[in-house]
Write an enzyme that holds these catalytic residues in place. Structure first.
Site, PDB file in Angstrom:
ATOM      1  N   LYS A 194       6.380  -9.267   4.974  1.00 43.70           N
ATOM      2  CA  LYS A 194       5.263  -9.110   4.881  1.00 43.70           C
ATOM      3  C   LYS A 194       4.444 -11.291   4.937  1.00 43.70           C
ATOM      4  O   LYS A 194       4.237 -11.049   4.716  1.00 43.70           O
ATOM      5  CB  LYS A 194       4.268  -8.167   3.582  1.00 43.70           C
ATOM      6  CG  LYS A 194       3.288  -7.607   3.199  1.00 43.70           C
ATOM      7  CD  LYS A 194       2.295  -6.946   3.649  1.00 43.70           C
ATOM      8  CE  LYS A 194       1.029  -7.716   4.267  1.00 43.70           C
ATOM      9  NZ  LYS A 194       0.267  -5.814   4.459  1.00 43.70           N
ATOM     10  N   ASP A 241       3.493  -2.164   4.585  1.00 41.77           N
ATOM     11  CA  ASP A 241       2.505  -1.101   4.424  1.00 41.77           C
ATOM     12  C   ASP A 241       2.948   0.061   5.831  1.00 41.77           C
ATOM     13  O   ASP A 241       2.767   0.816   5.437  1.00 41.77           O
ATOM     14  CB  ASP A 241       1.225  -1.311   4.229  1.00 41.77           C
ATOM     15  CG  ASP A 241       0.779  -3.141   5.409  1.00 41.77           C
ATOM     16  OD1 ASP A 241       1.357  -3.380   6.232  1.00 41.77           O
ATOM     17  OD2 ASP A 241      -0.163  -3.219   5.276  1.00 41.77           O
ATOM     18  N   ASP A 265      13.315  -1.956  -3.456  1.00 46.76           N
ATOM     19  CA  ASP A 265      12.211  -1.084  -4.483  1.00 46.76           C
ATOM     20  C   ASP A 265      11.925   0.112  -4.348  1.00 46.76           C
ATOM     21  O   ASP A 265      12.126   1.895  -3.881  1.00 46.76           O
ATOM     22  CB  ASP A 265      12.534  -1.708  -5.799  1.00 46.76           C
ATOM     23  CG  ASP A 265      12.761  -0.747  -7.141  1.00 46.76           C
ATOM     24  OD1 ASP A 265      13.135   0.428  -6.411  1.00 46.76           O
ATOM     25  OD2 ASP A 265      12.404  -1.859  -7.888  1.00 46.76           O
TER      26      ASP A 265
HETATM   27 MN    MN Z   1      13.233   2.249  -8.505  1.00 42.91          MN
END
Ligand code: MN
Ligand code: NAD
Length: 363
Positions: A194, A241, A265
């Site tokens: 980002k 995004d 994650d």
């Molecule tokens: Mn996770």
């Protein structure tokens, strides 16, 4: 002879890890296993969620298989997540999360990607603190001189988490990614970041990855040369995004993704949808000469103890140990093929025991 530290942990970890060990032993008969404690129950018993003795056993084995831990979502004095402690203590700096289409359970065929997530810093660096709070006194109890009690309380006004990105960690995650791509014959890398909003931290991450892949030092070439495609690898980059949107509408576009801790994650949990969901999503925490495989899912308290947890995520995680850590590609393929055949021929099995038996039968 491969050695494995087995840590079932909490909840369904206790159910899926024995299944994964049984399948591993079926393909690697000389595997030596040692059990060790970790997790919330371990914290309540020993005062540490990841005891030093467990860390020592993993170091001694060079490989671990971890189930899941239950973490309270409020602050508990002295408690730190076992998994985060382990990743940092053992320097397991890469979290490798493959996502592929499986028969029956995947929403569509043809998806095959590996997400490589930085595992030691970023927003999970553990540097979280209260910087501004107001103390106030609560007056509790009934009126009457002797029964009034005053209690100090605190309202948090500002809390801060530091998102740490270092050149060292960014270079080594890039090197690990390159090693994986080379060994797996994968050519297309997408760097997810980002840097438009976080130009200093995510700019550093992106530039380090490019430096490793293009074998051009950051200072010796003009920007245009640094952006060029390397000979062996095709490299592109996406803002996180946009990457999330692409993960929904065009997952086939991804081959290998490298990204920072939190983005990895979230993106990999979302990506696991294409592989049939959390019950089938494997991962490997990987450092230099040491690795711990771990299903992506948590301890699933809603189904723990019912014997219905899907063991496949744990079994595929164990297969990653065979492939990446012990260099037993053939054993890994046998495990994965047994999973694919089981999903094809017995799509309606719904207990841990039945799925495990079917996979063992296929082997
Ligand atoms: Mn996770
Ligand atoms: P979860 O992954 O435990 O469960 C999410 C949902 O997926 C639940 O409905 C669960 O029943 C289902 N699910 C997960 N694994 C499954 C399997 N193998 N078979 C069938 N269904 C499965 O996530 P959560 O509910 O957000 O968290 C529960 C606990 O686990 C929390 O304490 C959390 O902190 C912890 N957690 C640990 C890890 C880890 O150990 N690495 C990861 C995520 C969450």
């Amino acid at each position: 002879m491969p050695k494995l530290c087995v840590m079932p942990g909490d909840g369904i970890g206790q159910e899926v890890i024995p299944a994964a060990v049984a399948v591993l032993q079926a393909v690697i008969p000389d595997l030596e296993t040692v059990e060790a404690e970790a997790g919330w129950a371990c914290f309540l018993k020993n005062g540490a969620s990841m005891p030093e003795s467990t860390l020592a056993t993993i170091r001694d084995c060079g490989a671990g298989l971890f189930g899941a831990v239950s973490s309270p979502s409020h602050k508990v004095e002295g408690y730190r997540s076992a998994i985060i402690t382990m990743r940092q203590a053992l320097n397991l700096y890469a979290n490798v999360r493959p996502v592929q289409s499986w028969p029956h359970v995947s929403p569509r065929p043809g998806i095959d990607m590996i997400i490589v997530r930085e595992n030691t810093e970023g927003l999970y660096s553990g540097r979280e603190r209260i910087v501004d709070s107001e103390q106030f006194t609560v007056n509790s109890g009934q009126s009457g001189e002797s029964s009034i009690q005053n209690r100090q309380s605190e309202i948090v006004l500002t809390a801060v988490a530091e998102r740490v990105i270092t050149r060292k960690a960014s270079l080594r995650i890039a090197e690990k990614t390159k090693q994986i791509m080379t060994s797996q014959g994968r050519e297309k890398l997408t760097i997810v970041h980002k840097a438009n909003v976080l130009p200093i931290t995510d700019g550093l991450f992106r530039d380090c990855v490019k430096e490793v892949f293009q074998e051009i030092s950051a200072t010796s070439a003009p920007t245009s040369a640094r952006l060029s495609t390397s000979l062996r690898f095709k490299i592109d980059e996406l803002l996180v995004d946009v990457a999330a949107l692409k993960m929904l509408e065009d997952p086939e576009r991804f081959d290998v993704i490298v990204t920072t801790n939190l983005f990895g994650d979230i993106l990999s949990d979302a990506a696991s949808y294409w592989g049939g969901g959390l019950g089938l999503a494997p991962s490997l925490n990987w450092g230099d000469g040491i690795a711990v495989a771990e299903p992506v899912h948590g301890s699933a308290p809603d189904i723990a103890g019912q014997g219905i947890a899907n063991p496949i995520a744990a079994i595929l995680s164990a297969a990653m140990l065979a492939r990446y850590v012990w260099d037993l590609e053939e054993a890994a393929i046998r495990m994965e093929t047994a999973v694919a055949h089981t999903l094809t021929h017995h799509p309606n099995l719904n207990t841990t025991q039945a799925i495990t038996s079917a996979i063992l039968n296929e082997i």
